[in-house]
Design a protein around this motif. Sequence first.
Motif, PDB file in Angstrom:
ATOM      1  N   LYS A 196     157.851 -21.602 -39.040  1.00 29.87           N
ATOM      2  CA  LYS A 196     158.784 -21.482 -40.171  1.00 29.87           C
ATOM      3  C   LYS A 196     159.065 -22.867 -40.763  1.00 29.87           C
ATOM      4  O   LYS A 196     159.094 -23.031 -41.989  1.00 29.87           O
ATOM      5  CB  LYS A 196     160.099 -20.847 -39.729  1.00 29.87           C
ATOM      6  CG  LYS A 196     159.975 -19.506 -39.048  1.00 29.87           C
ATOM      7  CD  LYS A 196     159.768 -18.383 -40.006  1.00 29.87           C
ATOM      8  CE  LYS A 196     159.864 -17.041 -39.263  1.00 29.87           C
ATOM      9  NZ  LYS A 196     159.539 -15.906 -40.115  1.00 29.87           N
ATOM     10  N   VAL A 197     159.316 -23.846 -39.902  1.00 29.96           N
ATOM     11  CA  VAL A 197     159.613 -25.210 -40.373  1.00 29.96           C
ATOM     12  C   VAL A 197     158.436 -25.775 -41.155  1.00 29.96           C
ATOM     13  O   VAL A 197     158.596 -26.349 -42.245  1.00 29.96           O
ATOM     14  CB  VAL A 197     159.966 -26.130 -39.183  1.00 29.96           C
ATOM     15  CG1 VAL A 197     159.997 -27.595 -39.613  1.00 29.96           C
ATOM     16  CG2 VAL A 197     161.310 -25.733 -38.582  1.00 29.96           C
ATOM     17  N   MET A 198     157.222 -25.600 -40.616  1.00 31.60           N
ATOM     18  CA  MET A 198     156.044 -26.212 -41.224  1.00 31.60           C
ATOM     19  C   MET A 198     155.638 -25.504 -42.511  1.00 31.60           C
ATOM     20  O   MET A 198     155.441 -26.138 -43.556  1.00 31.60           O
ATOM     21  CB  MET A 198     154.892 -26.204 -40.219  1.00 31.60           C
ATOM     22  CG  MET A 198     155.176 -26.970 -38.936  1.00 31.60           C
ATOM     23  SD  MET A 198     155.563 -28.713 -39.215  1.00 31.60           S
ATOM     24  CE  MET A 198     153.957 -29.322 -39.650  1.00 31.60           C
ATOM     25  N   GLN A 199     155.514 -24.173 -42.471  1.00 31.47           N
ATOM     26  CA  GLN A 199     154.942 -23.475 -43.626  1.00 31.47           C
ATOM     27  C   GLN A 199     155.963 -23.305 -44.753  1.00 31.47           C
ATOM     28  O   GLN A 199     155.585 -23.263 -45.929  1.00 31.47           O
ATOM     29  CB  GLN A 199     154.357 -22.133 -43.210  1.00 31.47           C
ATOM     30  CG  GLN A 199     155.348 -21.041 -42.827  1.00 31.47           C
ATOM     31  CD  GLN A 199     154.653 -19.758 -42.404  1.00 31.47           C
ATOM     32  OE1 GLN A 199     153.448 -19.739 -42.125  1.00 31.47           O
ATOM     33  NE2 GLN A 199     155.393 -18.663 -42.321  1.00 31.47           N
TER      34      GLN A 199
ATOM     35  N   GLY B 271     153.694 -10.881 -53.882  1.00 30.58           N
ATOM     36  CA  GLY B 271     154.777 -11.631 -53.242  1.00 30.58           C
ATOM     37  C   GLY B 271     155.331 -10.895 -52.038  1.00 30.58           C
ATOM     38  O   GLY B 271     155.569 -11.503 -50.984  1.00 30.58           O
ATOM     39  N   ARG B 272     155.533  -9.585 -52.166  1.00 29.91           N
ATOM     40  CA  ARG B 272     156.049  -8.807 -51.038  1.00 29.91           C
ATOM     41  C   ARG B 272     155.047  -8.786 -49.884  1.00 29.91           C
ATOM     42  O   ARG B 272     155.421  -8.893 -48.716  1.00 29.91           O
ATOM     43  CB  ARG B 272     156.386  -7.391 -51.489  1.00 29.91           C
ATOM     44  CG  ARG B 272     157.636  -7.313 -52.369  1.00 29.91           C
ATOM     45  CD  ARG B 272     158.107  -5.887 -52.541  1.00 29.91           C
ATOM     46  NE  ARG B 272     157.207  -5.104 -53.389  1.00 29.91           N
ATOM     47  CZ  ARG B 272     157.312  -5.029 -54.712  1.00 29.91           C
ATOM     48  NH1 ARG B 272     158.259  -5.710 -55.343  1.00 29.91           N
ATOM     49  NH2 ARG B 272     156.485  -4.283 -55.409  1.00 29.91           N
TER      50      ARG B 272
ATOM     51  N   ALA C  30     153.440 -13.744 -44.077  1.00 28.62           N
ATOM     52  CA  ALA C  30     154.039 -14.940 -43.493  1.00 28.62           C
ATOM     53  C   ALA C  30     154.733 -14.612 -42.182  1.00 28.62           C
ATOM     54  O   ALA C  30     154.627 -15.350 -41.197  1.00 28.62           O
ATOM     55  CB  ALA C  30     155.020 -15.568 -44.475  1.00 28.62           C
ATOM     56  N   ASP C  31     155.446 -13.483 -42.148  1.00 37.65           N
ATOM     57  CA  ASP C  31     156.116 -13.076 -40.920  1.00 37.65           C
ATOM     58  C   ASP C  31     155.094 -12.730 -39.847  1.00 37.65           C
ATOM     59  O   ASP C  31     155.263 -13.084 -38.669  1.00 37.65           O
ATOM     60  CB  ASP C  31     157.021 -11.885 -41.195  1.00 37.65           C
ATOM     61  CG  ASP C  31     157.865 -11.519 -39.994  1.00 37.65           C
ATOM     62  OD1 ASP C  31     158.661 -12.364 -39.558  1.00 37.65           O
ATOM     63  OD2 ASP C  31     157.727 -10.390 -39.480  1.00 37.65           O
ATOM     64  N   ALA C  32     154.015 -12.035 -40.246  1.00 34.62           N
ATOM     65  CA  ALA C  32     152.964 -11.690 -39.288  1.00 34.62           C
ATOM     66  C   ALA C  32     152.275 -12.941 -38.760  1.00 34.62           C
ATOM     67  O   ALA C  32     151.935 -13.040 -37.572  1.00 34.62           O
ATOM     68  CB  ALA C  32     151.947 -10.755 -39.935  1.00 34.62           C
ATOM     69  N   ARG C  33     152.071 -13.935 -39.635  1.00 36.61           N
ATOM     70  CA  ARG C  33     151.454 -15.197 -39.216  1.00 36.61           C
ATOM     71  C   ARG C  33     152.344 -15.925 -38.210  1.00 36.61           C
ATOM     72  O   ARG C  33     151.880 -16.460 -37.210  1.00 36.61           O
ATOM     73  CB  ARG C  33     151.191 -16.078 -40.428  1.00 36.61           C
ATOM     74  CG  ARG C  33     150.444 -17.369 -40.102  1.00 36.61           C
ATOM     75  CD  ARG C  33     150.393 -18.312 -41.284  1.00 36.61           C
ATOM     76  NE  ARG C  33     149.735 -17.709 -42.438  1.00 36.61           N
ATOM     77  CZ  ARG C  33     150.338 -17.421 -43.581  1.00 36.61           C
ATOM     78  NH1 ARG C  33     151.630 -17.696 -43.737  1.00 36.61           N
ATOM     79  NH2 ARG C  33     149.678 -16.872 -44.579  1.00 36.61           N
ATOM     80  N   ALA C  34     153.655 -15.940 -38.497  1.00 36.92           N
ATOM     81  CA  ALA C  34     154.590 -16.610 -37.593  1.00 36.92           C
ATOM     82  C   ALA C  34     154.624 -15.912 -36.234  1.00 36.92           C
ATOM     83  O   ALA C  34     154.666 -16.571 -35.190  1.00 36.92           O
ATOM     84  CB  ALA C  34     155.986 -16.641 -38.213  1.00 36.92           C
ATOM     85  N   MET C  35     154.609 -14.582 -36.242  1.00 36.11           N
ATOM     86  CA  MET C  35     154.601 -13.840 -34.988  1.00 36.11           C
ATOM     87  C   MET C  35     153.318 -14.105 -34.207  1.00 36.11           C
ATOM     88  O   MET C  35     153.342 -14.313 -32.984  1.00 36.11           O
ATOM     89  CB  MET C  35     154.755 -12.346 -35.271  1.00 36.11           C
ATOM     90  CG  MET C  35     154.717 -11.477 -34.016  1.00 36.11           C
ATOM     91  SD  MET C  35     156.055 -11.867 -32.862  1.00 36.11           S
ATOM     92  CE  MET C  35     157.448 -11.200 -33.778  1.00 36.11           C
TER      93      MET C  35
ATOM     94  N   ASP D 209     160.668 -15.525 -46.192  1.00 32.34           N
ATOM     95  CA  ASP D 209     160.550 -15.260 -44.757  1.00 32.34           C
ATOM     96  C   ASP D 209     161.166 -16.394 -43.946  1.00 32.34           C
ATOM     97  O   ASP D 209     161.889 -16.160 -42.977  1.00 32.34           O
ATOM     98  CB  ASP D 209     159.069 -15.085 -44.392  1.00 32.34           C
ATOM     99  CG  ASP D 209     158.868 -14.827 -42.908  1.00 32.34           C
ATOM    100  OD1 ASP D 209     159.328 -13.786 -42.422  1.00 32.34           O
ATOM    101  OD2 ASP D 209     158.252 -15.682 -42.241  1.00 32.34           O
ATOM    102  N   GLY D 210     160.891 -17.632 -44.347  1.00 34.47           N
ATOM    103  CA  GLY D 210     161.437 -18.776 -43.618  1.00 34.47           C
ATOM    104  C   GLY D 210     162.931 -18.918 -43.751  1.00 34.47           C
ATOM    105  O   GLY D 210     163.610 -19.418 -42.845  1.00 34.47           O
ATOM    106  N   MET D 211     163.474 -18.478 -44.893  1.00 30.59           N
ATOM    107  CA  MET D 211     164.911 -18.614 -45.132  1.00 30.59           C
ATOM    108  C   MET D 211     165.742 -17.882 -44.077  1.00 30.59           C
ATOM    109  O   MET D 211     166.826 -18.338 -43.715  1.00 30.59           O
ATOM    110  CB  MET D 211     165.262 -18.073 -46.514  1.00 30.59           C
ATOM    111  CG  MET D 211     164.893 -18.997 -47.658  1.00 30.59           C
ATOM    112  SD  MET D 211     165.061 -18.176 -49.264  1.00 30.59           S
ATOM    113  CE  MET D 211     166.756 -17.606 -49.197  1.00 30.59           C
TER     114      MET D 211
END
Length: 608
Positions: free
Chosen positions: A143-146, A206-207, A213-218, A333-335
């Motif tokens: 989250k911090v990086m992307q 966008g959706r 993004a959430d799937a990538r973070a997981m 997603d990061g917010m």
Amino acid sequence: MFRRFERLLHPYPEAEPALPPKGFVSFVWACTAGLRGYIGWLALLSAAISTYEALLFWMLGRILDWLPAVEPARLWTLHGPVLEVLAIVLLASIVLIALQTIVKHQTLAINFPLRLRWNFHRLMLGQSMAFYSDEFAGRVTTKVMQTALAVREMVFTTTEVIIGIGVYFLTIVLLAAGFDQRLMLPFLLWLAAYGVSVWYFVPRLGRIGKAQADARAMMTGRITDAYTNISTVKLFSHTHREAGFARQAMQEFRTTGYRQMRMVSAFEIVNHALVVLLILGATGYALLLWSRGQVGPGAVAAVSAMALRISGMSHWIMWEMASLFENVGTVQDGMGTLTRPRAVVDRPDAAVLQVPRGEVKFEAVRFGYGKPTPVIDDFHLTVRPGEKIGLIGRSGAGKSTLVNLLLRFYDVDGGRILIDGQDISRVTQDSLRSHIGMVTQDTSLLHRSVRDNILYGRPGASEEEMVQAARRAEAHDFVLGLSDLHGRRAYDAHVGERGVKLSGGQRQRIAIARVMLKDAPILLLDEATSALDSEVEAAIQASLNQLMRGKTVIAIAHRLSTIMAMDRLIVMDQGRIVEEGDHRSLLAQGGLYAKLWAHQSGGFLGES
């Protein structure tokens, strides 16, 4: 010159970052604090370059109109001044392009996301222990990086595509009208159709981008979690299980990726169809007007070139807009992580803790990790200055929770904790923890050198003080024999992630040396010697006794023999004190302590 522009924006501001707002626009606006002037210059330069590019086609059309109407020998006489101005405009474009690319790449491209990552990282470092107990470390890192990179790309896309291309399109429409107002029609029709396609496709992209993004973070979080706990994975022979666990996350990422690519393909097909219609419509209409003698050949050439230019740009615009909304999804997603309020914060008027004596007092403390049934309930305890107490109880009795509350990893639900009469909720967390030293059972070392890990206790200590602390912790001799893959030796050798290159006993001795160097007036020991063999424990116990001299000590141990010599033993059950006294008096009472002592197996506390 490049270095001068690179130094314009400082990537590491000293001021503590404020918690970003939760609204999307306000979040992005907050992220641009301190660099809005440079972003403004980038937008102005992008607009100027777009105007210049559109003027090129107008110049081409005018020149083509002049050529049939003037003798070659008189071209420079009649149109020389105008041609000279055009040449100056072309040369001036070099300066425009140079300034735009330098502001973008030297001032913003690296410093912008670095600044955001620096601020985001400090926000995450200030989060409470409860926050990290609910999050993958790898997920937070992602989250911090992307998010930082996504904010930068959004700003670049907005200035270059939305502002730059908006100015470009407006200019070419006005220039086309300069030849004949009817030539605006194909461009305006194309713009309306293109706007509808963007309105349909881009928000959907966008959706999908947010879900991706959430799937990538997981996916990153699960993979990182396996690497972080690799010893446990291998101990239980679960490499295939962990691969399958990661594969589930990869499959979710794959699903969102397929959805994204289907939408992109449909968008590109529609986009190309609209571009073909624009070329046919603009060029065909210009030819029709020329055939009627209503416009000159320059208008046909200029309008055709403009349409062809839009043809090439529309694909780029499409991808940039898709990327923009993918980045919007990434930021949204990061917010959720980056704007989460801190559970434990310093008061605005928080004082610096002073510890002249070292008295610790718990007054009617209640705490339950947010659950209705408290883990600690109406807890009262006073630890006198310099007193050494042992906390005893079965697992789940609340011993470690009490220590976490004293360190203010969590705020109490009720009551208060005092150190020398000062409520710890009213002092700064840094000053509180600077006066407390702690050695835990699960020792965690940083993936740095032995020297860095010991000096973590007191970074300003001298080399001699650091070595002396290692000697007192019985660590100096084995440290001298350490080396790593890069040839670093002794105190310069790196210990691996979480200290994986060291044995449990070695890690524990480094941790004890670190606390010895800190020399805080209050000392917490949570199974401090559990990872040591009997011979080493006996050697270190003498050092611990020396370390404890003159300090207020709270020790937790399942091996009762390690704390039986404390000044006072506190027996806990279900978050309350049920017995207290020294070892002999508690045995004589025949209560819970006596039962726990009798049920020890090999000196360790049983569960029954």
